[in-house]
Design a protein around this motif. Structure first.
Motif, PDB file in Angstrom:
ATOM      1  N   THR A   1      64.437 -14.993   7.461  1.00 49.27           N
ATOM      2  CA  THR A   1      65.331 -14.124   8.220  1.00 49.27           C
ATOM      3  C   THR A   1      66.761 -14.302   7.723  1.00 49.27           C
ATOM      4  O   THR A   1      67.133 -15.357   7.210  1.00 49.27           O
TER       5      THR A   1
ATOM      6  N   GLU B   1      78.119  -4.903  15.375  1.00 50.10           N
ATOM      7  CA  GLU B   1      78.250  -5.688  16.595  1.00 50.10           C
ATOM      8  C   GLU B   1      79.729  -5.892  16.877  1.00 50.10           C
ATOM      9  O   GLU B   1      80.542  -5.974  15.951  1.00 50.10           O
TER      10      GLU B   1
ATOM     11  N   ARG C   1      71.822  -2.709   7.783  1.00 52.25           N
ATOM     12  CA  ARG C   1      73.212  -2.857   8.197  1.00 52.25           C
ATOM     13  C   ARG C   1      73.319  -2.641   9.707  1.00 52.25           C
ATOM     14  O   ARG C   1      72.720  -1.711  10.255  1.00 52.25           O
ATOM     15  N   VAL C   2      74.073  -3.521  10.372  1.00 51.47           N
ATOM     16  CA  VAL C   2      74.200  -3.430  11.829  1.00 51.47           C
ATOM     17  C   VAL C   2      75.668  -3.439  12.215  1.00 51.47           C
ATOM     18  O   VAL C   2      76.543  -3.808  11.417  1.00 51.47           O
TER      19      VAL C   2
ATOM     20  N   THR D   1      68.540 -18.534  16.738  1.00 51.37           N
ATOM     21  CA  THR D   1      67.594 -18.823  15.662  1.00 51.37           C
ATOM     22  C   THR D   1      66.897 -20.155  15.895  1.00 51.37           C
ATOM     23  O   THR D   1      65.688 -20.289  15.653  1.00 51.37           O
TER      24      THR D   1
ATOM     25  N   TRP E   1      74.753  -7.574   8.392  1.00 50.28           N
ATOM     26  CA  TRP E   1      73.354  -7.238   8.161  1.00 50.28           C
ATOM     27  C   TRP E   1      72.425  -8.047   9.049  1.00 50.28           C
ATOM     28  O   TRP E   1      72.672  -9.219   9.309  1.00 50.28           O
ATOM     29  N   ASP E   2      71.369  -7.414   9.491  1.00 45.82           N
ATOM     30  CA  ASP E   2      70.232  -8.090  10.105  1.00 45.82           C
ATOM     31  C   ASP E   2      69.059  -7.844   9.169  1.00 45.82           C
ATOM     32  O   ASP E   2      68.489  -6.753   9.150  1.00 45.82           O
TER      33      ASP E   2
ATOM     34  N   ARG F   1      74.216 -16.457  17.044  1.00 41.16           N
ATOM     35  CA  ARG F   1      72.977 -16.159  16.325  1.00 41.16           C
ATOM     36  C   ARG F   1      72.285 -17.449  15.875  1.00 41.16           C
ATOM     37  O   ARG F   1      71.052 -17.540  15.878  1.00 41.16           O
TER      38      ARG F   1
ATOM     39  N   VAL G   1      72.085 -17.734   8.469  1.00 45.58           N
ATOM     40  CA  VAL G   1      73.015 -17.092   9.389  1.00 45.58           C
ATOM     41  C   VAL G   1      74.407 -17.258   8.808  1.00 45.58           C
ATOM     42  O   VAL G   1      74.883 -18.380   8.615  1.00 45.58           O
TER      43      VAL G   1
ATOM     44  N   TRP H   1      70.848 -13.045   8.990  1.00 46.71           N
ATOM     45  CA  TRP H   1      71.822 -12.306   9.785  1.00 46.71           C
ATOM     46  C   TRP H   1      73.190 -12.767   9.326  1.00 46.71           C
ATOM     47  O   TRP H   1      73.534 -13.944   9.424  1.00 46.71           O
TER      48      TRP H   1
END
Length: 482
Positions: free
Chosen positions: A158, A190, A187-188, A205, A182-183, A201, A138, A160
């Motif tokens: 994972t 927020e 690409r995200v 997690t 990124w997730d 996050r 993260v 993020w």
């Protein structure tokens, strides 16, 4: 030596009484009764040695980072593998000198760099995943912006966060003005202050990992307190510098910097609270450190120098580890250690081993932390292409080269690096210079086309006379720059 005591700015470098840690140890059989520990590895970005309360800073409160120190061991001679971020992160994830890999020669990795960690090279998250851990990153990656060199391809289950060197805290755009949130590999977008999003996050997690019922390794790599200099109230500053490379040498204040650190500390508090709420704090290793020495607004006392420099201020970092099930609490250790020690140390704690084909250059610190082994002198080597820098810490002595100038310091007696002992101790100087050359011959050669950065007199007033980065070709220790 390690000791228990309160910490003041005056004695932050002091040694401790031998054996003070041993009385609080938990036996190995009890420590392993709960199974392998969870691991939360927290890395700040550009945090100075004295930028946290437990390292003696009187004007900046970091109660949650201090909580980690109160429950564990705080190193007073902790070093970063490099004076910039991605090179240190290469050493962290491989447990080896970054100069063994092309990605580690970048000072730091930029958006023009299309490489990354080789697929065949083992990594800390990959080795822990092989040992049965769930692995998550993260926050900041900065070891390759191309997808095939991303964190999911290098051992993390994972991811993020952001791939590059920094993002704006509000727009989440990088120094190239492109979105970089990124997730996984998607690409995200927020809305929110980056430090808050990263903390949220991380807590999520941890909850997911606990429900899965397996030990977990969480790399929690904050952007803070790296520039841009933006607190949660500074969205107007984010708009002002939009479209730039985010460095804004006309921005920032001490108050702004303090708030950025405080916001990170608050999110670390949320993570520590989550461990308590899930009932796993006793069986979780928590590490807190920085990727290199401090930058513009940092406090590096009692050292000089900063990020991009091999003076102590560019290399000395806060380094704290707690593991309530096994390690003593409230201990100060004068054991010299370096970023690449974390891989063998954490693998040993997890009951795993490094890949024998890629033996670590770092050491397992656990026997020293638990009092099963005595503290010992170490030798650490560095080079930095900007300003043709070279350094070697050997025992209490440090060999240092900056362009054509060479030095020998006793960094324990003289942490400010003021008294040059080169002429008074010529045998030590010659031996250490030769040792640095011999070590350097075992590393990849410097690349004249690799990126390197430093600060000039036009950027920082206390760098008057400094007029640019490295020479166009590698310069070895003792060689004159032409």
């Amino acid at each position: 030596m390690m000791e228990r005591r309160g910490v003041t700015r005056r004695h932050v470098l002091g040694s401790a009484a031998a054996g003070a840690a041993a009385s609080a140890l938990t036996g190995p059989s009890e420590a392993w009764a709960a199974g392998p520990p969870n691991i939360v590895f927290i890395m700040a970005d550009d945090l100075g040695y004295a930028d946290v309360g437990c390292y003696g800073r009187p004007d900046l409160k970091t109660p949650h980072i201090d909580r980690i120190a109160a429950r564990g061991v705080r190193f007073t001679q902790g070093y970063a593998n490099s004076a910039v971020c991605s090179a240190t992160r290469t050493a962290l994830i491989t447990g080896r000198y970054q100069y063994r890999l092309p990605v580690g020669l970048e000072e730091p990795v930029t958006t023009r760099f299309t490489g990354g960690l080789p697929a065949e090279h083992p990594t800390l998250p990959g080795l822990l995943r092989r040992a049965g851990y769930r692995t998550a990153l993260v926050g900041k990656w900065h070891l390759g912006s191309v997808a095939k060199f991303g964190p999911l391809q290098r051992g993390y289950d994972t991811f993020w966060g952001f791939r590059g060197g920094t993002i704006d805290y509000f727009s989440h755009r990088g120094t190239d003005d492109k979105p970089d949130l990124w997730d996984g590999d998607v690409r995200v977008e927020e809305v929110g202050y980056a430090t808050h999003l990263i903390g949220r996050r991380a807590v999520e997690t941890i909850g997911t990992a606990v429900r899965a019922g397996r030990p977990f390794f969480l790399s929690l790599h904050f952007n803070a307190p790296h520039w841009p200099w933006e607190t949660p109230e500074d969205e107007a500053e984010s708009r002002r510098i939009a479209g730039s490379n985010l460095r804004h040498f006309d921005g920032g204040t001490q108050a702004t910097y303090h708030r950025i650190v405080a916001e990170m500390d608050a999110q670390i508090g949320r993570v520590l609270d989550a461990l308590e709420q899930h009932g796993i704090a006793q069986d979780t290793i928590v590490v807190f450190t920085s990727d290199n020495g401090g930058e513009r607004f940092s406090d590096t006392w009692p050292f000089t120098g900063r990020k991009t420099e091999l003076l102590e201020g560019g290399l000395r970092i806060p380094a704290i580890v707690s593991w309530p099930r096994r390690l003593p609490a409230g201990v100060v250790s004068a054991q010299p250690m370096i970023t690449m020690d974390w891989l063998p140390t954490l693998l040993a704690a997890a009951g795993a081993s490094p890949d024998p084909v890629y033996p670590p250059d770092g050491i397992d610190l656990l026997p020293i932390l638990t009092g099963e082994a005595a503290e010992r002198p170490r030798s650490f080597y560095w080079r930095y292409r900007a300003n043709a820098q070279a350094a070697l810490r050997e025992g209490d002595l440090k060999y240092l080269k900056i362009r054509d100038n060479t030095f020998l310091f006793d960094v324990v007696a003289d942490p400010l690096e003021r008294a040059n002992l080169k002429a008074r101790r010529p045998e030590d100087f010659a031996r250490m210079e030769a040792s640095w050359r011999a070590w350097n011959a075992t590393m990849l050669p410097e690349k004249p086309d690799s990126f390197t950065e430093s600060y000039t007199g036009a950027q920082l007033a206390d760098h008057f006379g400094v007029q640019g980065p490295a020479p166009l070709r590698p310069v070895t220790a003792g060689e004159a720059h032409r």
